[in-house]
Design a protein around this motif. Structure first.
Motif, PDB file in Angstrom:
ATOM      1  N   GLY A  39       0.804  -1.218   0.000  1.00  0.00           N
ATOM      2  CA  GLY A  39       0.000   0.000   0.000  1.00  0.00           C
ATOM      3  C   GLY A  39       0.835   1.265   0.000  1.00  0.00           C
ATOM      4  O   GLY A  39       0.330   2.350   0.241  1.00  0.00           O
ATOM      5  N   ALA A  40       2.161   1.134  -0.289  1.00  0.00           N
ATOM      6  CA  ALA A  40       3.033   2.315  -0.296  1.00  0.00           C
ATOM      7  C   ALA A  40       3.241   2.779  -1.739  1.00  0.00           C
ATOM      8  O   ALA A  40       2.799   2.136  -2.684  1.00  0.00           O
ATOM      9  N   ALA A  41       3.941   3.905  -1.887  1.00  0.00           N
ATOM     10  CA  ALA A  41       4.239   4.407  -3.230  1.00  0.00           C
ATOM     11  C   ALA A  41       5.202   3.433  -3.913  1.00  0.00           C
ATOM     12  O   ALA A  41       6.110   2.902  -3.289  1.00  0.00           O
ATOM     13  N   ARG A  42       4.983   3.212  -5.215  1.00  0.00           N
ATOM     14  CA  ARG A  42       5.792   2.209  -5.908  1.00  0.00           C
ATOM     15  C   ARG A  42       7.184   2.727  -6.253  1.00  0.00           C
ATOM     16  O   ARG A  42       8.164   2.001  -6.147  1.00  0.00           O
ATOM     17  N   LEU A  43       7.279   3.992  -6.659  1.00  0.00           N
ATOM     18  CA  LEU A  43       8.562   4.502  -7.153  1.00  0.00           C
ATOM     19  C   LEU A  43       9.668   4.487  -6.085  1.00  0.00           C
ATOM     20  O   LEU A  43      10.749   3.951  -6.340  1.00  0.00           O
ATOM     21  N   PRO A  44       9.417   5.064  -4.882  1.00  0.00           N
ATOM     22  CA  PRO A  44      10.499   5.030  -3.878  1.00  0.00           C
ATOM     23  C   PRO A  44      10.897   3.600  -3.515  1.00  0.00           C
ATOM     24  O   PRO A  44      12.078   3.311  -3.358  1.00  0.00           O
ATOM     25  N   ALA A  45       9.911   2.694  -3.413  1.00  0.00           N
ATOM     26  CA  ALA A  45      10.222   1.301  -3.056  1.00  0.00           C
ATOM     27  C   ALA A  45      11.098   0.675  -4.136  1.00  0.00           C
ATOM     28  O   ALA A  45      12.072  -0.027  -3.831  1.00  0.00           O
ATOM     29  N   ALA A  46      10.780   0.949  -5.397  1.00  0.00           N
ATOM     30  CA  ALA A  46      11.564   0.389  -6.497  1.00  0.00           C
ATOM     31  C   ALA A  46      12.960   1.002  -6.526  1.00  0.00           C
ATOM     32  O   ALA A  46      13.957   0.309  -6.717  1.00  0.00           O
ATOM     33  N   LEU A  47      13.040   2.329  -6.293  1.00  0.00           N
ATOM     34  CA  LEU A  47      14.336   3.018  -6.337  1.00  0.00           C
ATOM     35  C   LEU A  47      15.282   2.523  -5.251  1.00  0.00           C
ATOM     36  O   LEU A  47      16.459   2.271  -5.508  1.00  0.00           O
ATOM     37  N   ARG A  48      14.750   2.367  -4.036  1.00  0.00           N
ATOM     38  CA  ARG A  48      15.596   1.925  -2.910  1.00  0.00           C
ATOM     39  C   ARG A  48      16.299   0.629  -3.235  1.00  0.00           C
ATOM     40  O   ARG A  48      17.515   0.518  -3.109  1.00  0.00           O
ATOM     41  N   VAL A  49      15.532  -0.381  -3.633  1.00  0.00           N
ATOM     42  CA  VAL A  49      16.114  -1.705  -3.826  1.00  0.00           C
ATOM     43  C   VAL A  49      17.004  -1.721  -5.068  1.00  0.00           C
ATOM     44  O   VAL A  49      18.029  -2.394  -5.106  1.00  0.00           O
ATOM     45  N   THR A  50      16.657  -0.909  -6.072  1.00  0.00           N
ATOM     46  CA  THR A  50      17.466  -0.886  -7.289  1.00  0.00           C
ATOM     47  C   THR A  50      18.806  -0.193  -7.041  1.00  0.00           C
ATOM     48  O   THR A  50      19.865  -0.685  -7.454  1.00  0.00           O
ATOM     49  N   ILE A  51      18.767   0.935  -6.325  1.00  0.00           N
ATOM     50  CA  ILE A  51      20.013   1.648  -6.029  1.00  0.00           C
ATOM     51  C   ILE A  51      20.886   0.802  -5.101  1.00  0.00           C
ATOM     52  O   ILE A  51      22.098   0.648  -5.311  1.00  0.00           O
ATOM     53  N   GLY A  52      20.261   0.213  -4.079  1.00  0.00           N
ATOM     54  CA  GLY A  52      21.018  -0.651  -3.157  1.00  0.00           C
ATOM     55  C   GLY A  52      21.667  -1.808  -3.900  1.00  0.00           C
ATOM     56  O   GLY A  52      22.856  -2.099  -3.711  1.00  0.00           O
ATOM     57  N   GLY A  53      20.901  -2.463  -4.761  1.00  0.00           N
ATOM     58  CA  GLY A  53      21.434  -3.588  -5.528  1.00  0.00           C
ATOM     59  C   GLY A  53      22.538  -3.148  -6.475  1.00  0.00           C
ATOM     60  O   GLY A  53      23.566  -3.815  -6.599  1.00  0.00           O
ATOM     61  N   GLY A  54      22.342  -1.993  -7.107  1.00  0.00           N
ATOM     62  CA  GLY A  54      23.352  -1.472  -8.024  1.00  0.00           C
ATOM     63  C   GLY A  54      24.660  -1.183  -7.313  1.00  0.00           C
ATOM     64  O   GLY A  54      25.751  -1.508  -7.806  1.00  0.00           O
ATOM     65  N   LEU A  55      24.568  -0.605  -6.100  1.00  0.00           N
ATOM     66  CA  LEU A  55      25.780  -0.327  -5.322  1.00  0.00           C
ATOM     67  C   LEU A  55      26.506  -1.623  -4.972  1.00  0.00           C
ATOM     68  O   LEU A  55      27.732  -1.720  -5.084  1.00  0.00           O
ATOM     69  N   ALA A  56      25.732  -2.642  -4.552  1.00  0.00           N
ATOM     70  CA  ALA A  56      26.341  -3.928  -4.196  1.00  0.00           C
ATOM     71  C   ALA A  56      27.099  -4.497  -5.395  1.00  0.00           C
ATOM     72  O   ALA A  56      28.230  -4.986  -5.257  1.00  0.00           O
ATOM     73  N   MET A  57      26.495  -4.402  -6.583  1.00  0.00           N
ATOM     74  CA  MET A  57      27.156  -4.948  -7.775  1.00  0.00           C
ATOM     75  C   MET A  57      28.403  -4.152  -8.127  1.00  0.00           C
ATOM     76  O   MET A  57      29.423  -4.717  -8.521  1.00  0.00           O
ATOM     77  N   LEU A  58      28.341  -2.819  -7.959  1.00  0.00           N
ATOM     78  CA  LEU A  58      29.522  -1.986  -8.236  1.00  0.00           C
ATOM     79  C   LEU A  58      30.668  -2.353  -7.307  1.00  0.00           C
ATOM     80  O   LEU A  58      31.821  -2.464  -7.738  1.00  0.00           O
TER      81      LEU A  58
END
Ligand SMILES: [Zn+2]
Length: 212
Positions: free
Chosen positions: A179-198
């Motif tokens: 029931g939360a906003a989709r964009l921030p939830a998607a951004l958090r996990v994508t940025i976090g995952g991207g940092l881990a891969m970097l």
């Protein structure tokens, strides 16, 4: 969705780290499969331990309730009828409900209404462990599949892109389900995952140069 982003982030990062060290496609694939197996097992063990602890607490509660029903049946009946009164029944009706439910299955009535335990909510450690392992393995297949379809020169970016896209979709879906906003939830996990891969790509590259 249990452990879905863990599975994608850890397996993709592991594979990108290995690929960045100039390892062969086969070595990168083996790293991915080993990461899948290790992650699934570690999820299963963690889940088994935590759900077992929950089950032990439930079993202790059930044993205590059984003993109380034997030792002080009147007080227990009163306790049950007070629970129904607090839920809004009139005292006389609450007493009747307590008596009738007790006549049917006294222990089940107490477990359900006093402790919130019934057959459908009982902790099942093995089942929980199996579901966690399976879920991790399924999502870990995403970066592995990405390697299999990627051209040799593009394996790192393809693994990263497909994994990040999956993370974004899962994050958006999770946000929507919660029931939360989709964009921030998607951004958090994508940025976090991207940092881990970097980070693992950098470590893999440095180790590849030092060890190679
Ligand atoms: Zn009771």
């Amino acid at each position: 969705m249990l452990g879905s982003s863990d599975a994608i982030v850890s397996t993709a990062s592991l594979m990108i780290g290995v690929a960045a060290s100039s390892a062969t496609r086969e070595a990168t694939l083996i790293a991915g499969v080993a990461g899948l197996a290790a992650g699934a097992m570690s999820m299963a063990v963690g889940e088994y331990v935590s759900v077992s602890a929950q089950r032990d607490a439930e079993q202790a509660d059930i044993a205590r309730e059984k003993q109380e029903l034997v030792e002080q049946p009147q007080a227990e009946l009163r306790e049950l009828s007070l629970i129904y009164e607090r839920r809004g029944l009139e005292p006389q009706l609450a007493q009747q409900v307590a008596e009738q439910l007790s006549a049917k299955d006294r222990l089940a009535a107490h477990l359900h209404d006093e402790l919130g335990i019934d057959d459908t909510t009982l902790a099942r450690p093995l089942q929980a462990a199996g579901i966690s392992a399976l879920s991790f393995a399924l999502f870990a297949l995403i970066p592995i599949a990405a390697l299999l379809v990627a051209p040799a020169s593009l394996r790192e970016p393809v693994i990263a892109a497909l994994s990040l896209l999956s993370l974004a979709l899962l994050g958006a879906l999770g946000g929507q389900l919660g029931g939360a906003a989709r964009l921030p939830a998607a951004l958090r996990v994508t940025i976090g995952g991207g940092l881990a891969m970097l980070v693992t790509a950098g470590i893999g590259r440095v180790f590849g140069i030092v060890a190679g």
